[in-house]
Design an enzyme around this catalytic site. Structure first.
Site, PDB file in Angstrom:
ATOM      1  N   TYR A   1     -14.092   5.937 -13.774  1.00  0.00           N
ATOM      2  CA  TYR A   1     -14.082   4.918 -12.775  1.00  0.00           C
ATOM      3  C   TYR A   1     -14.487   3.694 -13.421  1.00  0.00           C
ATOM      4  CZ  TYR A   1     -15.075   2.135  -8.536  1.00  0.00           C
ATOM      5  OH  TYR A   1     -14.999   1.182  -7.523  1.00  0.00           O
TER       6      TYR A   1
ATOM      7  N   ASP B   1       0.888  -1.168   0.061  1.00  0.00           N
ATOM      8  CA  ASP B   1      -0.063   0.054   0.153  1.00  0.00           C
ATOM      9  C   ASP B   1       0.824   1.250  -0.035  1.00  0.00           C
ATOM     10  OD1 ASP B   1      -2.248   1.863   0.388  1.00  0.00           O
ATOM     11  OD2 ASP B   1      -3.269   0.096   1.126  1.00  0.00           O
TER      12      ASP B   1
ATOM     13  N   LYS C   1     -12.937   0.170 -14.471  1.00  0.00           N
ATOM     14  CA  LYS C   1     -13.367  -1.149 -13.961  1.00  0.00           C
ATOM     15  C   LYS C   1     -13.915  -1.985 -14.890  1.00  0.00           C
ATOM     16  CE  LYS C   1     -12.312  -0.537  -9.552  1.00  0.00           C
ATOM     17  NZ  LYS C   1     -11.556  -1.044  -8.636  1.00  0.00           N
TER      18      LYS C   1
ATOM     19  N   THR D   1     -16.503   1.525   3.640  1.00  0.00           N
ATOM     20  CA  THR D   1     -15.101   1.621   3.794  1.00  0.00           C
ATOM     21  C   THR D   1     -14.860   2.866   4.358  1.00  0.00           C
ATOM     22  OG1 THR D   1     -14.359   2.139   1.630  1.00  0.00           O
ATOM     23  CG2 THR D   1     -14.720  -0.036   1.988  1.00  0.00           C
TER      24      THR D   1
ATOM     25  N   ASP E   1       3.136   1.639  -4.456  1.00  0.00           N
ATOM     26  CA  ASP E   1       2.493   2.350  -5.507  1.00  0.00           C
ATOM     27  C   ASP E   1       2.159   1.525  -6.755  1.00  0.00           C
ATOM     28  OD1 ASP E   1       1.323   4.180  -7.356  1.00  0.00           O
ATOM     29  OD2 ASP E   1       2.960   5.684  -6.685  1.00  0.00           O
ATOM     30  N   VAL E   2       0.892   1.194  -6.829  1.00  0.00           N
ATOM     31  CA  VAL E   2       0.696   0.180  -7.957  1.00  0.00           C
ATOM     32  C   VAL E   2       0.959   0.745  -9.362  1.00  0.00           C
ATOM     33  CG1 VAL E   2      -1.080  -1.016  -6.543  1.00  0.00           C
ATOM     34  CG2 VAL E   2      -1.939   0.915  -7.882  1.00  0.00           C
TER      35      VAL E   2
END
Lengths: 250, 251
Positions: free
Chosen positions: A155, A36, A159, A190, A62-63
């Site tokens: 977004y 993360d 996805k 969340t 960091d992806v």
């Protein structure tokens, strides 16, 4: 224990759904790598798991960064000797840019969600091949399948990209015994959407649209991820698991 | 144990996938009602489970008959006092012929058992689930409840498509009562029902060549999906589909 002897890397594992995945995986016997950008939260999850007798390690990941992925997989192999499960969970909603359709916002959201998923998958596959197979779980969304006024159109695009990418990886790597499936959570409560849930009327609007009439909990997604990570789903690849309170059925 | 104190009814539970599910559910702590028209096999499974310390009962149930369903529900109420889980698993393959050559009688028979059987199961189980504040229904559809199958029995595919959509309608309708309804879509699985189709090595190889994971599936692969959807671990899932097909639908 359903993940006994397995090593799992979870991106975005410091909080929310990723944290629930990490805790449940550890409870089921997996050695867990929490990747993360949130170092403080990640260290806390790492400590909590290890205090309860689990075996977890936090890594800064960091992806969107190729070098970070290489380092994360190398560190996983160094620490635990192999990699069996990858959960591409890290993502951003981009709701702060709602109404803005720009190249910058596209690059930010698609770059994090879809490219992050691609980079993670690319980094993990050689290690999984060495392990004789593996399971990749990509966290998409119900909005990877349908549009919604609650989500940024970009977004949704990011996805949707994850959804189709998952199937291609499933088909390409079935021969390596690497399974790849996508999970499609509906509205889940969340920390990342806490502020939004405090907006007056927001929860009521969501609840009216979810047949089960409530937000889901991160643990309810984690159990689906666990199913796809474990050998209980050994003959399943390229599928979509909707954990959405019935959102897509209507 | 994932089913501690839960009562589950599994139709077509005497053999094949249903029997694997019954054993798995019992191992996870469920009290199991095995329903079937195969009295000998069903009775033997009841004995086997009881001998291993589980609480199981066999019930004669032709899923296409309302009267049988009423009797089964009464028997479950009397024996266990409640019903938490229903697995609509009973089904038949029908004639191994293409659409033009299927008889009208075969079409009616396949639809009566596969689609009407699932409908009746939900019709009679939902009122019982209401009494305990919720429940989980798992309907066994098929990969061919979603996509077509070249030259195969169209009646079977129609019955499985019906099951798929009925699942979603029931899911949305009863969600607020905490009754979850989901469907499972197996691809080619080795079971007594498919034995005839895959006995010929050439037919088997042909099927396998279309499966990315390279082999025909086993009953336990489906049973684990049923277990997941029937348990509280899937508490935020309803109206959803789990495809268990070795990757066939992904390409």
């Amino acid at each position: 224990m359903r993940l006994e002897g397995k090593v799992a890397l979870i991106s975005g594992g410091a909080r929310g759904i990723g944290e629930a995945d990490a805790r449940l995986f550890a409870k089921e016997g997996a050695k867990v790598v929490i990747g993360d950008v949130l170092e403080k939260e990640g260290r806390q999850v790492e400590a909590a798991i290890n205090e309860q007798g689990g075996d977890a390690v936090f890594l800064k990941l960091d992806v969107t960064n190729e070098a970070d992925w290489s380092r994360a997989v190398d560190a996983t192999l160094q620490r635990f000797g192999k990699l069996n499960v990858l959960v591409n969970n890290a993502g951003i909603s981009g709701v702060q840019w709602m109404g803005e359709m720009s190249v910058e916002v596209w690059n930010k959201i698609v770059g994090t969600n879809a490219m992050g998923c691609m980079l993670g998958t690319r980094a993990a596959i050689p290690a999984m091949r060495k392990a004789g197979g593996g399971s990749i779980i990509n966290i998409s969304s119900q909005m990877g399948i349908v549009g919604s006024e609650f989500g940024h159109p970009i977004y949704t695009a990011s996805k949707g990209a994850i959804r189709a990418f998952t199937k291609a990886i499933a088909v390409h790597h079935a021969k390596d015994k690497i399974r790849c499936n996508s999970v499609h959570p509906g509205p889940i409560a969340t920390p990342g959407n806490e502020a939004r849930r405090r907006t007056p009327g927001f929860n009521e609007r969501i609840q009216a649209q979810v047949p089960l009439g409530r937000h889901g909990r991160p643990e309810e997604v984690a159990y689906g991820v666990l199913y796809l990570a474990s050998d209980e789903s050994k003959w399943i690849t390229g599928i979509e698991l909707a954990i959405d309170g019935g959102w897509l059925a209507q | 144990m994932r089913f501690k104190d839960k009562v589950a009814l599994i139709t077509g539970g005497a053999r094949g996938m249903g029997a694997v599910e019954a054993r798995m559910f019992a191992k996870e702590g469920a009290k199991v009602a095995i329903a079937d028209i195969l009295d000998k096999e069903g009775g033997a499974l009841e004995k086997e489970l009881s001998k291993n310390g589980h609480d199981a009962v066999y019930l004669h149930l032709d899923v296409a008959k309302s009267q049988d369903w009423r009797k089964a529900m009464e028997a479950i109420e009397k024996r266990f006092g409640r019903l938490n889980i229903l697995v609509n698993n009973a089904g038949i393959r029908g004639e191994l012929k293409d659409l033009v050559n299927i008889t009208e009688e075969d079409y009616d028979r396949v639809l009566a058992i596969n689609a009407k059987g699932t409908f009746l199961g939900m019709k009679y189980a939902i009122p019982a689930m209401r009494q305990v504040g919720g429940g989980a229904i798992v309907n066994i559809s098929s990969l061919v409840g979603i996509i077509g199958s070249r030259g195969r029995n169209a009646a079977y595919d129609a019955s499985k498509g019906a099951t798929r959509v009925m699942t979603k309608t029931a899911a949305i309708t009863y969600a607020k009562e905490n009754i979850r309804v989901n469907s499972i879509h197996p691809g080619p699985i080795d079971t007594p029902m498919t034995e005839e189709s895959y006995r010929d090595p050439e037919a088997r190889a042909r099927s396998q060549s279309r499966i990315p994971l390279g082999s025909i599936g086993q009953s336990e692969d489906v049973a684990y999906a049923v277990l997941f959807l029937a348990s509280d671990e899937s508490s935020y899932m309803t109206g959803a589909e789990i495809v268990v097909d070795g990757g066939m639908m992904a390409y």
